[in-house]
Design an enzyme around this catalytic site. Structure first.
Site, mmCIF file in Angstrom:
data_model
loop_
_atom_site.group_PDB
_atom_site.id
_atom_site.type_symbol
_atom_site.label_atom_id
_atom_site.label_comp_id
_atom_site.label_asym_id
_atom_site.label_seq_id
_atom_site.Cartn_x
_atom_site.Cartn_y
_atom_site.Cartn_z
ATOM 1 N N ALA A 1 9.429 0.245 5.244
ATOM 2 C CA ALA A 1 9.224 1.292 4.641
ATOM 3 C C ALA A 1 8.141 2.282 4.486
ATOM 4 O O ALA A 1 8.537 3.135 3.144
ATOM 5 C CB ALA A 1 9.995 0.133 2.859
ATOM 6 N N GLY A 2 7.532 1.948 4.730
ATOM 7 C CA GLY A 2 6.288 2.664 5.090
ATOM 8 C C GLY A 2 5.114 1.918 4.136
ATOM 9 O O GLY A 2 4.344 2.825 3.735
ATOM 10 N N ASP B 1 -2.941 -1.425 9.341
ATOM 11 C CA ASP B 1 -2.999 -1.195 8.015
ATOM 12 C C ASP B 1 -3.599 -2.832 7.525
ATOM 13 O O ASP B 1 -3.678 -2.387 6.363
ATOM 14 C CB ASP B 1 -1.251 -0.616 7.708
ATOM 15 C CG ASP B 1 -1.451 0.315 7.658
ATOM 16 O OD1 ASP B 1 -1.901 1.073 7.542
ATOM 17 O OD2 ASP B 1 -0.186 0.780 8.062
ATOM 18 N N LYS C 1 0.662 -1.188 0.055
ATOM 19 C CA LYS C 1 0.061 0.079 0.126
ATOM 20 C C LYS C 1 1.043 0.914 0.630
ATOM 21 O O LYS C 1 2.313 0.982 0.546
ATOM 22 C CB LYS C 1 -0.545 -0.173 1.387
ATOM 23 C CG LYS C 1 -0.503 0.090 2.594
ATOM 24 C CD LYS C 1 0.060 1.393 2.894
ATOM 25 C CE LYS C 1 0.745 1.378 4.059
ATOM 26 N NZ LYS C 1 1.257 2.652 4.719
ATOM 27 N N GLY D 1 4.417 -3.876 3.813
ATOM 28 C CA GLY D 1 4.923 -5.661 3.922
ATOM 29 C C GLY D 1 3.649 -5.726 5.180
ATOM 30 O O GLY D 1 3.206 -7.564 3.828
ATOM 31 N N GLY D 2 4.014 -6.343 6.058
ATOM 32 C CA GLY D 2 3.913 -6.844 7.012
ATOM 33 C C GLY D 2 2.684 -6.751 7.230
ATOM 34 O O GLY D 2 1.538 -8.349 7.154
ATOM 35 N N SER D 3 1.837 -5.875 6.994
ATOM 36 C CA SER D 3 0.017 -5.816 7.185
ATOM 37 C C SER D 3 -0.454 -6.579 5.828
ATOM 38 O O SER D 3 -1.440 -7.038 5.722
ATOM 39 C CB SER D 3 -0.080 -4.548 7.102
ATOM 40 O OG SER D 3 -0.026 -3.542 8.375
#
Ligand code: C5P
Length: 288
Positions: free
Chosen positions: A99-100, A138, A11, A103-105
């Site tokens: 990184a904003g 997120d 995202k 990715g994990g979400s």
């Protein structure tokens, strides 16, 4: 052994505003969020009787229940009232970590979609989003993705007009930013300037990419540490390369540039990749 896979899309934040600090220590946010085609891949293997396993191809990432993907699997099994076992999840990472880019979400949300498919539970997206809210801020957005307004910690989602088809150049400086530290720096200081959400939504309603690009804005970019000077440098390089607008995503440090032209996006990516190897040229993606 049977296997199933699901893509986990990154995202970006087109706008990010901090509304204030909450009694639970978190901050209330208002964010215009967008899914992009850069993705991890989550593969589920049915293992028979063994417990839940979660691994990735990055050895430093948490495994098992400490990984957001593992937490998502536990939430799913808890909600359907079955023991969390007989499943091995492997994540092939492409999305840069811390990184904003969520990715994990994205991985956690992909696990919820994947388990819903494999177990034939037929849960609605709204129900999966409720489970997702127990896992991380997120994760609810990442369940369906597309273009949405996210409020609260990110769990209150509102449909908005979709971003017109476009190319998104992502460029991450070679360091990470702690989300907690980013919010601590914001510290209630209330930025003088705020995102013009009304303007952004009006541009989206008119499918006006060029108009929307003028409204990209993230208040956490105003409180970056001095050491994060690459963000300003990448901003300039993306604009010089013909991006319509640029902004830092989430708590950073990745910067995104919106382009209406594939060639220009490709050239912008080329120009930055020499200096920043974590540069990606991707596209906006609609609802998953
Ligand atoms: O969501 P995550 O656990 O990655 O956030 C890390 C930290 O960022 C939290 O512990 C909190 O200090 C801060 N945060 C916040 N408000 C949010 C999201 C995160 O203050 N909405």
């Amino acid at each position: 052994m049977q296997q199933w896979s699901e893509k986990a899309y990154a995202k970006v934040n087109l706008t990010l505003d901090v509304q204030g600090k909450r009694p639970d220590g978190y901050h209330d946010l208002r964010m215009l969020m967008q899914t992009v085609s850069l993705c991890d891949t989550v593969t589920l293997t049915a293992t028979g009787g063994e417990g839940l396993r979660v691994t990735s191809d990055l050895e430093y990432l948490p495994t098992g229940e400490k990984n957001l993907a593992g937490m998502a699997a536990l939430a799913f099994f808890r909600h359907i009232g079955r023991p969390a076992k007989g499943v091995s999840l492997h994540i092939r990472k492409e999305i840069p970590v811390c990184a904003g880019l969520g990715g994990g979400s994205a991985d956690a949300a992909a696990v919820l979609r994947l388990l819903n498919r494999v177990y034939g539970t037929g849960l609605s997206a709204a129900r999966l989003e409720e489970m997702a809210a127990e896992v991380g801020s997120d994760v609810p957005f990442c369940v369906r993705g597309g273009t949405r307004l996210a409020e609260g910690r990110g769990e209150r989602l509102t449909d908005v007009s979709p971003l017109p088809p476009c190319h998104v150049v992502l460029c991450k400086p070679p360091y990470t930013v702690s989300t907690g530290a980013a919010f601590a720096r914001w510290g209630g200081a209330r930025s003088a300037a705020r995102p013009d959400l009304r303007g952004a939504l009006a541009a989206l309603a008119e499918s006006d990419l060029r108009g929307l690009a003028r409204f990209l804005y993230n208040v956490l970019e105003d409180v970056l540490p001095v050491a994060a000077s690459d963000v300003a440098h990448i901003r300039g390089a993306l604009m010089d390369a013909g991006a319509l607008g640029v902004v830092m995503s989430g708590s950073g440090p990745t910067v995104l540039g919106l382009c209406d032209d594939a060639q220009r996006a490709g050239a912008a990516g080329e120009a930055l990749r020499g200096q920043y190897k974590e540069t990606f040229v991707c596209e906006a993606v609609g609802e998953v």
